[in-house]
Scaffold this motif. Structure first.
Motif, PDB file in Angstrom:
ATOM      1  N   GLU A 116       1.142  -1.469   0.117  1.00 48.84           N
ATOM      2  CA  GLU A 116       0.513  -0.286  -0.053  1.00 48.84           C
ATOM      3  C   GLU A 116       1.007   1.037  -0.198  1.00 48.84           C
ATOM      4  OE1 GLU A 116      -3.512   2.656   1.957  1.00 48.84           O
ATOM      5  OE2 GLU A 116      -3.217   0.467   3.020  1.00 48.84           O
ATOM      6  N   PRO A 117       1.911   1.074   1.599  1.00 50.03           N
ATOM      7  CA  PRO A 117       2.412   2.461   0.839  1.00 50.03           C
ATOM      8  C   PRO A 117       4.066   2.366  -0.340  1.00 50.03           C
ATOM      9  CG  PRO A 117       3.444   1.424   2.598  1.00 50.03           C
ATOM     10  CD  PRO A 117       2.347   0.871   1.876  1.00 50.03           C
ATOM     11  N   MET A 118       4.005   1.115  -0.994  1.00 54.03           N
ATOM     12  CA  MET A 118       5.037   1.451  -1.819  1.00 54.03           C
ATOM     13  C   MET A 118       4.391   1.954  -3.528  1.00 54.03           C
ATOM     14  SD  MET A 118       8.009   0.401  -0.653  1.00 54.03           S
ATOM     15  CE  MET A 118       9.425  -0.667  -1.701  1.00 54.03           C
ATOM     16  N   ARG A 119       2.823   1.577  -3.541  1.00 55.83           N
ATOM     17  CA  ARG A 119       2.131   1.967  -4.593  1.00 55.83           C
ATOM     18  C   ARG A 119       1.927   3.349  -4.159  1.00 55.83           C
ATOM     19  NH1 ARG A 119       0.310  -0.884  -8.647  1.00 55.83           N
ATOM     20  NH2 ARG A 119       0.497  -3.497  -8.330  1.00 55.83           N
ATOM     21  N   ILE A 120       2.140   4.142  -3.379  1.00 56.29           N
ATOM     22  CA  ILE A 120       1.900   5.992  -2.943  1.00 56.29           C
ATOM     23  C   ILE A 120       2.843   6.051  -3.622  1.00 56.29           C
ATOM     24  CG2 ILE A 120       1.711   7.300  -1.372  1.00 56.29           C
ATOM     25  CD1 ILE A 120      -0.283   5.507   0.041  1.00 56.29           C
ATOM     26  N   VAL A 121       4.903   5.320  -3.240  1.00 56.82           N
ATOM     27  CA  VAL A 121       5.386   5.876  -3.962  1.00 56.82           C
ATOM     28  C   VAL A 121       5.822   5.532  -5.645  1.00 56.82           C
ATOM     29  CG1 VAL A 121       7.910   5.550  -4.108  1.00 56.82           C
ATOM     30  CG2 VAL A 121       6.782   5.726  -1.703  1.00 56.82           C
ATOM     31  N   GLN A 122       5.208   4.399  -5.940  1.00 59.40           N
ATOM     32  CA  GLN A 122       5.250   4.760  -7.357  1.00 59.40           C
ATOM     33  C   GLN A 122       4.654   5.759  -8.203  1.00 59.40           C
ATOM     34  OE1 GLN A 122       2.612   1.862  -8.708  1.00 59.40           O
ATOM     35  NE2 GLN A 122       2.412   2.380 -10.382  1.00 59.40           N
ATOM     36  N   LEU A 173      11.050  -0.708  -7.009  1.00 56.47           N
ATOM     37  CA  LEU A 173      11.011   0.150  -5.395  1.00 56.47           C
ATOM     38  C   LEU A 173      11.621  -1.478  -4.796  1.00 56.47           C
ATOM     39  CD1 LEU A 173       7.912   1.800  -6.113  1.00 56.47           C
ATOM     40  CD2 LEU A 173       9.778   2.584  -4.908  1.00 56.47           C
ATOM     41  N   GLU A 174      12.466  -1.261  -3.813  1.00 62.03           N
ATOM     42  CA  GLU A 174      12.764  -2.519  -2.978  1.00 62.03           C
ATOM     43  C   GLU A 174      12.653  -2.635  -1.944  1.00 62.03           C
ATOM     44  OE1 GLU A 174      16.629  -2.619  -4.582  1.00 62.03           O
ATOM     45  OE2 GLU A 174      16.026  -2.739  -7.017  1.00 62.03           O
ATOM     46  N   GLU A 213      14.402  -3.295   1.578  1.00 63.54           N
ATOM     47  CA  GLU A 213      15.552  -3.496   2.188  1.00 63.54           C
ATOM     48  C   GLU A 213      16.147  -4.246   3.454  1.00 63.54           C
ATOM     49  OE1 GLU A 213      19.057  -2.217   1.960  1.00 63.54           O
ATOM     50  OE2 GLU A 213      18.550  -1.649   0.033  1.00 63.54           O
ATOM     51  N   LEU A 214      16.799  -4.456   3.928  1.00 62.30           N
ATOM     52  CA  LEU A 214      17.465  -5.378   4.856  1.00 62.30           C
ATOM     53  C   LEU A 214      17.256  -5.059   6.281  1.00 62.30           C
ATOM     54  CD1 LEU A 214      19.012  -7.942   6.339  1.00 62.30           C
ATOM     55  CD2 LEU A 214      20.982  -6.609   6.031  1.00 62.30           C
ATOM     56  N   GLY A 215      17.073  -3.921   6.419  1.00 65.60           N
ATOM     57  CA  GLY A 215      16.507  -3.229   7.411  1.00 65.60           C
ATOM     58  C   GLY A 215      14.820  -2.746   7.609  1.00 65.60           C
ATOM     59  N   PRO A 216      14.211  -2.789   9.183  1.00 63.49           N
ATOM     60  CA  PRO A 216      12.509  -2.952   9.267  1.00 63.49           C
ATOM     61  C   PRO A 216      12.125  -1.605   9.195  1.00 63.49           C
ATOM     62  CG  PRO A 216      14.131  -4.289  11.486  1.00 63.49           C
ATOM     63  CD  PRO A 216      15.419  -3.342  10.624  1.00 63.49           C
ATOM     64  N   SER A 217      11.138  -1.800   8.538  1.00 64.20           N
ATOM     65  CA  SER A 217      10.542  -0.796   7.255  1.00 64.20           C
ATOM     66  C   SER A 217      11.310   0.258   7.176  1.00 64.20           C
ATOM     67  CB  SER A 217      10.190  -0.503   8.436  1.00 64.20           C
ATOM     68  OG  SER A 217       8.391   0.438   8.267  1.00 64.20           O
ATOM     69  N   GLN A 218      12.626  -0.653   6.393  1.00 66.94           N
ATOM     70  CA  GLN A 218      13.945   0.090   5.391  1.00 66.94           C
ATOM     71  C   GLN A 218      13.440   0.047   3.498  1.00 66.94           C
ATOM     72  OE1 GLN A 218      17.377  -0.519   5.414  1.00 66.94           O
ATOM     73  NE2 GLN A 218      18.124   1.121   5.991  1.00 66.94           N
ATOM     74  N   VAL A 219      13.306   0.913   2.783  1.00 72.66           N
ATOM     75  CA  VAL A 219      13.137   0.235   1.283  1.00 72.66           C
ATOM     76  C   VAL A 219      13.749   1.659   0.829  1.00 72.66           C
ATOM     77  CG1 VAL A 219      10.180   0.069   1.709  1.00 72.66           C
ATOM     78  CG2 VAL A 219      10.985   2.423   1.145  1.00 72.66           C
ATOM     79  N   GLU A 220      13.549   0.944  -0.876  1.00 71.88           N
ATOM     80  CA  GLU A 220      14.853   1.678  -1.313  1.00 71.88           C
ATOM     81  C   GLU A 220      13.883   1.949  -2.693  1.00 71.88           C
ATOM     82  OE1 GLU A 220      18.766   0.798  -1.836  1.00 71.88           O
ATOM     83  OE2 GLU A 220      18.132  -0.147  -3.639  1.00 71.88           O
ATOM     84  N   ALA A 221      14.351   3.052  -3.060  1.00 70.94           N
ATOM     85  CA  ALA A 221      13.871   3.793  -4.785  1.00 70.94           C
ATOM     86  C   ALA A 221      15.219   3.970  -5.650  1.00 70.94           C
ATOM     87  CB  ALA A 221      12.843   4.991  -4.585  1.00 70.94           C
ATOM     88  N   VAL A 222      14.954   3.413  -7.030  1.00 69.22           N
ATOM     89  CA  VAL A 222      15.925   3.508  -7.966  1.00 69.22           C
ATOM     90  C   VAL A 222      15.920   4.310  -8.676  1.00 69.22           C
ATOM     91  CG1 VAL A 222      17.746   1.946  -8.974  1.00 69.22           C
ATOM     92  CG2 VAL A 222      16.707   1.115  -6.514  1.00 69.22           C
TER      93      VAL A 222
END
Length: 305
Positions: A209-215, A228-229, A231-240
């Motif tokens: 849901e939040p990743m779709r908002i980012v996209q 959009l990926e 990441e290893l950390g809790p609640s951590q993401v990445e945008a390329v």
């Protein structure tokens, strides 16, 4: 009568045509408001919001902005004693919190996708005599790129941006006037995925849901998002993002960070790009800033052997 943009030496026939085109878009889109936005020395976007009918004149004559916004520390306190004699002796033009002027780039116009009837323009500050404010972070990069170009090179950058997204559970303390402070209290949050499972598809589905908002926010703004990926950390993401010239990459990063934070907040999420949120067992965020020098004559990658 000479406009402030003409006085500053940036207004020509091409800018006038771009201004007329943007003014037409604002009118045709039925916009009510236009944000004139500037990036401060800490990467925080500041803005003045004008009614749409005032935007065209403001692109010609500028928007006044108190100069102390260029002199803030990270807690938003003014670091120089501008109201005391000699307090701004090293900063001519900043005495007694005098105004600088924001001039917007008409070609930077965006319609914001997360709010109604609102446009957005990127601006840069100028002194009242029309000279550029050299403390402006975008100006610092422009000057560096000019020196690089004089040596025959351009800079190309690709962004991989790590950040954290949290679901807001309670904002009562943050918005309680009895607990207002400088800095204020944060909201109570929960994670969007538990982490410690890099690129886990199940974690992506949990955080979709939040990743779709980012996209959708990034793509609606025309940003060159690739992936959009998780990441290893809790609640951590990445945008390329796809690679662009350095100035465009910097502009894209500033716009992306601000847009994502605002769009997610409206949906009940908190995005933070700070290196290390204040929780135990968290993973620090950084970014991969892919860089290459480009030969301006041939277009060849100067780093390639």
């Amino acid at each position: 009568m000479t406009s402030f943009a003409e006085k500053s030496g940036i207004h020509d026939a091409a800018r006038e045509a771009a201004l007329a085109h943007t003014a037409g878009l604002i009118d045709a889109s039925g916009l009510e408001l236009v944000r004139f936005v500037w990036c401060d020395v800490h990467g925080v976007l500041r803005s003045k919001t004008l009614v749409a009918s005032a935007a065209a004149d403001a692109m010609r004559d500028g928007v006044g902005l108190v100069s102390t916004l260029l002199l803030k520390d990270t807690s938003d306190r003014t670091a120089f004693k501008v109201f005391e004699p000699g307090g701004a002796a090293e900063l001519p033009g900043f005495e007694f919190a005098s105004n600088v002027m924001l001039l917007a780039d008409p070609t930077s116009f965006k319609q914001l996708p997360w709010t109604q009837s609102t446009g957005w323009l990127r601006a840069q500050p100028y002194m009242q005599d029309g000279t550029p404010v050299e403390l402006d972070t975008r100006r610092v990069l422009q000057r560096a790129l000019e020196r690089l170009a004089a040596a025959g090179y351009g800079l190309k950058c690709g962004l991989e941006v790590e950040f954290h997204i949290y679901k807001i559970e309670d904002r009562q303390a943050q918005l309680d006037p009895e607990q207002a402070a400088w800095p204020g209290l944060p909201p109570r949050v929960s994670m969007v995925h538990p982490g410690y499972n890099l690129l886990a598809d199940g974690w992506y589905d949990m955080a979709e849901e939040p990743m779709r908002i980012v996209q959708r926010t990034a793509q609606a703004l025309g940003l060159p998002l690739l992936s959009l990926e998780i990441e290893l950390g809790p609640s951590q993401v990445e945008a390329v993002f796809n690679a662009t010239d350095a100035l465009t990459a910097a502009d894209n990063m500033v716009l992306f960070r601000n847009a994502v934070k605002q769009a997610l907040l409206r949906a009940g999420y908190h995005a933070t790009f700070m290196c290390r949120p204040p929780f135990p067992n968290i993973m620090s965020s950084g970014w991969h800033l892919h860089q290459s020098l480009v030969d301006l004559k041939t277009g060849a990658n100067a780093f390639k052997r």
